[in-house]
Design a protein around this motif. Structure first.
Motif: not given
Length: 277
Positions: A60-71
């Motif tokens: 959850h923390r990761f996707y506050m800084f990176c997009s689900l469209t990219a990773f």
């Protein structure tokens, strides 16, 4: 507020995925899928609940800084579980995690996410994950606070044990939500205990609580009732409308005296106060 906690607006309107055009509904769906994959794989590998929860929080923390469209969310989920095993000193081999994930998702999805060299893909994403979270590996969960508070409660131990078991389930189920991004673990622990107690029509009691103060005032002082109320609402909102948990909550509220509610679940003694800070 810590950099690891975010407002509802941050999550719902300003997340990297939202800025890259992904809808809130789509993001929440992918977050749930990733969290459930971590939980499913973790259980299959007989990892502890703390290891599984750490993996989900990392996700959850990761996707506050990176997009689900990219990773890809499944690849990131694998990296999070791999790293959480190291953090919680319950490591699993990369190949075991990959083999288990491979058995749980369609072949085409595994190939599209992990490519021709799944191990290298996982390790690359682990490095990206570490950089994204700034190598901050200190992660706390509501479980320890839940047990600490439970031991301090006074009254019928059989009923208290039943309430603690229900509260524990609430914490487990909340892993599929963004609750861990919004509220500190000790507040979640208080809220799930209060929700479980009300659903079982049981008044929680702590020793030496001042008259008119809520039971949690001796263990989590200066926390407004409306904060606990809001956390409780979010816990219950993770369930579908017809889920037995919500049915039981509505039945408990219908037979209780008027009190501030968690969307129908009372918070107990004392009126709610305005949030501060």
């Amino acid at each position: 507020m810590s950099e690891w906690y975010f407002s509802s607006d941050d999550i719902e309107s300003r997340s990297p995925s939202r800025l890259h055009g992904l809808s809130l509904e789509a993001e929440m769906k992918l977050r749930r899928e990733g969290a459930r994959l971590i939980m499913d794989v973790g259980h299959s590998l007989q990892l502890s609940i703390e290891t599984i929860a750490t993996g989900v929080v990392l996700f959850h923390r990761f996707y506050m800084f990176c997009s689900l469209t990219a990773f890809p969310h499944r690849v990131v989920a694998a990296a999070c579980l791999f790293l959480s095993g190291k953090i919680e000193e319950t490591p699993k081999k990369c190949r075991d995690i990959l083999r288990t994930i491979h058995s749980k998702i369609p072949e085409a999805e595994f190939q599209s996410g992990f490519g021709s060299d799944p191990k290298e893909t996982l390790l690359v994403h682990e490095r990206i994950l570490l950089q994204t979270i700034k190598f901050d590996l200190q992660i706390a969960h509501p479980y320890s606070s839940l047990m600490k508070f439970a031991k301090a409660l006074i009254g019928d131990r059989v009923k208290i044990q039943k309430i603690v078991q229900m509260a524990w389930t609430f914490v487990n189920d909340s892993l599929c939500t963004t609750l861990c991004l919004q509220w500190e673990p000790h507040l979640v622990a208080v809220a799930v205990l209060q929700v479980a107690a009300h659903m079982n029509k049981f008044d929680l009691q702590m020793p030496d609580v001042e008259t008119g103060k809520p039971w949690w005032s001796t263990v989590v002082p200066d926390v407004d009732a409306d904060i606990i109320q809001e956390v409780g609402r979010q816990v219950l909102s993770s369930y579908d409308p017809g889920h037995p948990v919500l049915v039981q909550a509505r039945m408990a509220s219908a037979s209780s005296s008027p009190n501030p509610t968690f969307d129908g679940v009372g918070v107990g003694s004392g009126p709610p106060r305005n949030k501060t800070g």
